[in-house]
Each structure stands twice: as C-alpha cells, then as structure tokens.
Write a protein that holds these residues in place. Structure first.
Motif, PDB file in Angstrom:
ATOM      1  N   PHE A  61       5.289  -6.938  -0.406  1.00  0.00           N
ATOM      2  CA  PHE A  61       5.908  -5.467  -0.249  1.00  0.00           C
ATOM      3  C   PHE A  61       6.893  -5.754   0.818  1.00  0.00           C
ATOM      4  O   PHE A  61       8.176  -5.311   0.686  1.00  0.00           O
ATOM      5  CB  PHE A  61       5.257  -4.441   0.108  1.00  0.00           C
ATOM      6  CG  PHE A  61       5.687  -3.248   0.460  1.00  0.00           C
ATOM      7  CD1 PHE A  61       6.101  -2.273  -0.730  1.00  0.00           C
ATOM      8  CD2 PHE A  61       6.190  -2.646   1.528  1.00  0.00           C
ATOM      9  CE1 PHE A  61       6.755  -1.136  -0.488  1.00  0.00           C
ATOM     10  CE2 PHE A  61       6.842  -1.642   1.858  1.00  0.00           C
ATOM     11  CZ  PHE A  61       7.114  -0.876   0.808  1.00  0.00           C
ATOM     12  N   GLU A  62       6.579  -6.516   1.867  1.00  0.00           N
ATOM     13  CA  GLU A  62       7.365  -6.855   2.911  1.00  0.00           C
ATOM     14  C   GLU A  62       8.691  -7.661   2.909  1.00  0.00           C
ATOM     15  O   GLU A  62       9.621  -7.257   3.238  1.00  0.00           O
ATOM     16  CB  GLU A  62       6.633  -7.269   4.345  1.00  0.00           C
ATOM     17  CG  GLU A  62       7.661  -7.578   5.625  1.00  0.00           C
ATOM     18  CD  GLU A  62       6.750  -8.119   6.485  1.00  0.00           C
ATOM     19  OE1 GLU A  62       6.604  -9.482   6.727  1.00  0.00           O
ATOM     20  OE2 GLU A  62       6.383  -7.400   7.459  1.00  0.00           O
ATOM     21  N   ILE A  63       8.539  -8.385   1.578  1.00  0.00           N
ATOM     22  CA  ILE A  63       9.523  -9.102   1.179  1.00  0.00           C
ATOM     23  C   ILE A  63      10.566  -8.565  -0.086  1.00  0.00           C
ATOM     24  O   ILE A  63      11.448  -8.434  -0.081  1.00  0.00           O
ATOM     25  CB  ILE A  63       9.187 -10.651   0.812  1.00  0.00           C
ATOM     26  CG1 ILE A  63       8.771 -11.234   2.075  1.00  0.00           C
ATOM     27  CG2 ILE A  63      10.138 -11.406  -0.083  1.00  0.00           C
ATOM     28  CD1 ILE A  63       8.171 -12.516   1.598  1.00  0.00           C
ATOM     29  N   ASP A  64       9.719  -7.961  -1.100  1.00  0.00           N
ATOM     30  CA  ASP A  64      10.337  -7.266  -2.005  1.00  0.00           C
ATOM     31  C   ASP A  64       9.529  -5.893  -2.316  1.00  0.00           C
ATOM     32  O   ASP A  64       8.639  -6.020  -3.195  1.00  0.00           O
ATOM     33  CB  ASP A  64      10.330  -8.142  -3.231  1.00  0.00           C
ATOM     34  CG  ASP A  64      10.870  -7.460  -4.697  1.00  0.00           C
ATOM     35  OD1 ASP A  64      11.397  -6.317  -4.562  1.00  0.00           O
ATOM     36  OD2 ASP A  64      10.673  -8.020  -5.880  1.00  0.00           O
ATOM     37  N   ASN A  65      10.104  -5.031  -1.871  1.00  0.00           N
ATOM     38  CA  ASN A  65       9.319  -3.556  -1.663  1.00  0.00           C
ATOM     39  C   ASN A  65       9.447  -3.018  -3.294  1.00  0.00           C
ATOM     40  O   ASN A  65       8.656  -2.200  -3.528  1.00  0.00           O
ATOM     41  CB  ASN A  65       9.614  -2.631  -0.716  1.00  0.00           C
ATOM     42  CG  ASN A  65      10.991  -2.246  -0.848  1.00  0.00           C
ATOM     43  OD1 ASN A  65      11.912  -2.408  -1.739  1.00  0.00           O
ATOM     44  ND2 ASN A  65      11.643  -1.675   0.485  1.00  0.00           N
ATOM     45  N   VAL A  66      10.130  -3.295  -4.096  1.00  0.00           N
ATOM     46  CA  VAL A  66      10.495  -2.844  -5.570  1.00  0.00           C
ATOM     47  C   VAL A  66       9.332  -3.269  -6.306  1.00  0.00           C
ATOM     48  O   VAL A  66       8.702  -2.356  -7.087  1.00  0.00           O
ATOM     49  CB  VAL A  66      11.816  -3.453  -6.248  1.00  0.00           C
ATOM     50  CG1 VAL A  66      12.064  -2.925  -7.591  1.00  0.00           C
ATOM     51  CG2 VAL A  66      13.007  -2.962  -5.376  1.00  0.00           C
ATOM     52  N   GLU A  67       8.934  -4.474  -6.313  1.00  0.00           N
ATOM     53  CA  GLU A  67       7.902  -4.701  -7.352  1.00  0.00           C
ATOM     54  C   GLU A  67       6.637  -4.134  -7.118  1.00  0.00           C
ATOM     55  O   GLU A  67       5.760  -3.552  -7.938  1.00  0.00           O
ATOM     56  CB  GLU A  67       7.466  -6.458  -7.426  1.00  0.00           C
ATOM     57  CG  GLU A  67       6.501  -6.793  -8.415  1.00  0.00           C
ATOM     58  CD  GLU A  67       5.744  -8.159  -8.207  1.00  0.00           C
ATOM     59  OE1 GLU A  67       5.108  -8.637  -8.890  1.00  0.00           O
ATOM     60  OE2 GLU A  67       6.259  -8.677  -6.985  1.00  0.00           O
ATOM     61  N   ALA A  68       6.203  -4.179  -5.826  1.00  0.00           N
ATOM     62  CA  ALA A  68       4.684  -3.517  -5.480  1.00  0.00           C
ATOM     63  C   ALA A  68       4.784  -1.894  -5.653  1.00  0.00           C
ATOM     64  O   ALA A  68       3.925  -1.366  -6.221  1.00  0.00           O
ATOM     65  CB  ALA A  68       4.583  -3.730  -3.937  1.00  0.00           C
ATOM     66  N   SER A  69       5.975  -1.389  -5.482  1.00  0.00           N
ATOM     67  CA  SER A  69       6.098   0.095  -5.315  1.00  0.00           C
ATOM     68  C   SER A  69       6.039   0.259  -6.981  1.00  0.00           C
ATOM     69  O   SER A  69       5.238   1.289  -7.466  1.00  0.00           O
ATOM     70  CB  SER A  69       7.443   0.458  -5.031  1.00  0.00           C
ATOM     71  OG  SER A  69       7.417   0.176  -3.725  1.00  0.00           O
ATOM     72  N   LEU A  70       6.796  -0.280  -7.865  1.00  0.00           N
ATOM     73  CA  LEU A  70       7.073  -0.055  -9.024  1.00  0.00           C
ATOM     74  C   LEU A  70       5.370  -0.435  -9.869  1.00  0.00           C
ATOM     75  O   LEU A  70       4.743   0.737 -10.660  1.00  0.00           O
ATOM     76  CB  LEU A  70       7.757  -0.952  -9.874  1.00  0.00           C
ATOM     77  CG  LEU A  70       8.028  -0.937 -11.639  1.00  0.00           C
ATOM     78  CD1 LEU A  70       8.537   0.217 -11.868  1.00  0.00           C
ATOM     79  CD2 LEU A  70       8.828  -2.153 -12.013  1.00  0.00           C
ATOM     80  N   ASN A  71       4.823  -1.356  -9.574  1.00  0.00           N
ATOM     81  CA  ASN A  71       3.578  -1.452 -10.041  1.00  0.00           C
ATOM     82  C   ASN A  71       2.308  -0.442  -9.742  1.00  0.00           C
ATOM     83  O   ASN A  71       1.634  -0.035 -10.597  1.00  0.00           O
ATOM     84  CB  ASN A  71       2.849  -2.983  -9.697  1.00  0.00           C
ATOM     85  CG  ASN A  71       3.490  -4.051 -10.551  1.00  0.00           C
ATOM     86  OD1 ASN A  71       4.455  -4.050 -11.363  1.00  0.00           O
ATOM     87  ND2 ASN A  71       3.618  -5.334  -9.910  1.00  0.00           N
ATOM     88  N   LEU A  72       2.296  -0.043  -8.414  1.00  0.00           N
ATOM     89  CA  LEU A  72       1.554   1.060  -8.039  1.00  0.00           C
ATOM     90  C   LEU A  72       1.757   2.205  -8.607  1.00  0.00           C
ATOM     91  O   LEU A  72       1.000   3.020  -9.215  1.00  0.00           O
ATOM     92  CB  LEU A  72       1.604   1.035  -6.315  1.00  0.00           C
ATOM     93  CG  LEU A  72       0.524   2.232  -5.941  1.00  0.00           C
ATOM     94  CD1 LEU A  72      -0.743   2.177  -6.361  1.00  0.00           C
ATOM     95  CD2 LEU A  72       0.537   2.031  -4.520  1.00  0.00           C
ATOM     96  N   GLY A  73       3.152   2.593  -8.714  1.00  0.00           N
ATOM     97  CA  GLY A  73       3.658   3.929  -9.232  1.00  0.00           C
ATOM     98  C   GLY A  73       3.386   3.865 -10.794  1.00  0.00           C
ATOM     99  O   GLY A  73       2.996   4.789 -11.307  1.00  0.00           O
ATOM    100  N   ILE A  74       3.482   2.877 -11.698  1.00  0.00           N
ATOM    101  CA  ILE A  74       3.054   2.859 -12.985  1.00  0.00           C
ATOM    102  C   ILE A  74       1.442   3.073 -13.162  1.00  0.00           C
ATOM    103  O   ILE A  74       1.025   3.665 -13.925  1.00  0.00           O
ATOM    104  CB  ILE A  74       3.823   1.424 -13.563  1.00  0.00           C
ATOM    105  CG1 ILE A  74       5.051   1.373 -13.838  1.00  0.00           C
ATOM    106  CG2 ILE A  74       3.070   1.210 -14.965  1.00  0.00           C
ATOM    107  CD1 ILE A  74       5.627  -0.105 -14.253  1.00  0.00           C
ATOM    108  N   ALA A  75       0.800   2.462 -12.203  1.00  0.00           N
ATOM    109  CA  ALA A  75      -0.508   2.282 -12.392  1.00  0.00           C
ATOM    110  C   ALA A  75      -1.190   3.753 -12.123  1.00  0.00           C
ATOM    111  O   ALA A  75      -1.974   4.545 -12.691  1.00  0.00           O
ATOM    112  CB  ALA A  75      -1.426   1.463 -11.433  1.00  0.00           C
ATOM    113  N   ILE A  76      -0.427   4.590 -11.288  1.00  0.00           N
ATOM    114  CA  ILE A  76      -0.930   6.051 -10.866  1.00  0.00           C
ATOM    115  C   ILE A  76      -0.340   6.877 -11.953  1.00  0.00           C
ATOM    116  O   ILE A  76      -1.242   7.730 -12.368  1.00  0.00           O
ATOM    117  CB  ILE A  76      -0.094   6.619  -9.621  1.00  0.00           C
ATOM    118  CG1 ILE A  76      -0.570   5.783  -8.233  1.00  0.00           C
ATOM    119  CG2 ILE A  76      -0.320   7.852  -9.657  1.00  0.00           C
ATOM    120  CD1 ILE A  76      -0.121   6.171  -7.100  1.00  0.00           C
ATOM    121  N   GLY A  77       0.899   6.767 -12.610  1.00  0.00           N
ATOM    122  CA  GLY A  77       1.286   7.543 -13.663  1.00  0.00           C
ATOM    123  C   GLY A  77       0.263   7.458 -14.925  1.00  0.00           C
ATOM    124  O   GLY A  77      -0.054   8.137 -15.569  1.00  0.00           O
TER     125      GLY A  77
END
Length: 161
Positions: free
Chosen positions: A108-124
């Motif tokens: 996340f510290e290097i690319d916050n998009v991928e981690a955010s997207l994956n966690l967001g998709i999982a929650i949804g």
C-alpha cells in the motif's frame, strides 16, 4: 463482518534504517483504507507475517479465531504467495461462513490503489453475496478459492480453466 489482518505485502512499509520492506505490527494500512467507508468495521491483527513464513499453526490460529467469532462473514488480508494454501485449508473446515481472502502484489505504501481496490471489492462482495464459501479476491476477480490461482511467472492472479 470481521476483518483479520495477517500481514503480507499489502501491509509492508519501507524501513529507511535497513532499506528493507517490513510488515509492521499494526493495522494502519487497513484503517487508512477504511477511513473512506461510511461504516465501522471490526479489524483484528492476527499474525503480521509475509505469507511465505506462515505455517500450519498460523492457519490453525486463523481458523480458531473464525470458529470462536460470533461473526459469519470474514475478510482476511493475506500475503499472495500462500493465499491459496490458507484458503484451501479454511474451505476444508468451513461451509457455514463467508470468508474472503485478499491481498496485494505491491505494498500500500508504494501503490495504494491496488490494496484499496482489493479490500473495497472484498467488502462490497461480502455485503452483497449470500452464499457461504471461501473466496479469493485479487486482480479484479473474486471467485471460490479453487477457481483462482497466482501465476507466479506473470505476477498476477488468474482464473483456473
């Protein structure tokens, strides 16, 4: 819903003293991502390891937490190298809960998009999907764990054909 943090690349941070990426003993990354959510989630740190270092005792600890929890839906932030091993282990134990494992190929510290997207998709997905099973959520896919694998040559997850 309970979000369990087991570490992995998703959480890694650069240590300027030794030049290494390390997994901190906290849930800061997940909590930063969840700040944009209009809902309070329970987050628990479990292991804080690179998944290559995880062993069967670590997987049993995760299973015990799930077993003892009053929740029926879980998201596990996990390293990608052994995410399938943990998912398959959990699928042998649980058929009465919804368990979604996710992670990131880049910290996340290097690319916050991928981690955010994956966690967001999982929650949804956890909120929308009613069928209990063990799923993996990576690279825009969310599938039962036996239908998705990490292609270590290409460095991405793919559907099993």
């Amino acid at each position: 819903m309970l979000i369990l943090n087991s570490g992995g690349t998703f959480n890694k941070k650069y240590n300027p003293l030794n030049g290494e990426l390390e997994i901190p003993y906290n849930n800061d990354v997940i909590e930063r991502i969840l700040q944009s959510a209009d809902f309070d989630y329970d987050v628990a740190g479990v292991i804080y390891k690179d998944s290559i270092e995880m062993d069967m005792n670590d997987r049993k600890m995760i299973a015990n937490i799930i077993m003892e929890s009053k929740d029926d839906t879980f998201i596990i932030v996990h390293g990608t190298d052994t995410i399938n091993i943990t998912a398959e282990f959990l699928s042998e134990i649980f058929d009465d809960r919804k368990i979604i494992l996710t992670g990131a190929m880049n910290p996340f510290e290097i690319d916050n998009v991928e981690a955010s997207l994956n966690l967001g998709i999982a929650i949804g997905f956890a909120k929308a999907k009613t069928e209990n099973a063990v799923y993996i959520c990576m690279n825009g896919f969310i599938e039962p764990c036996q239908n998705i694998v990490k292609n270590k040559t290409l460095g991405k997850f793919e559907l099993v054909k």
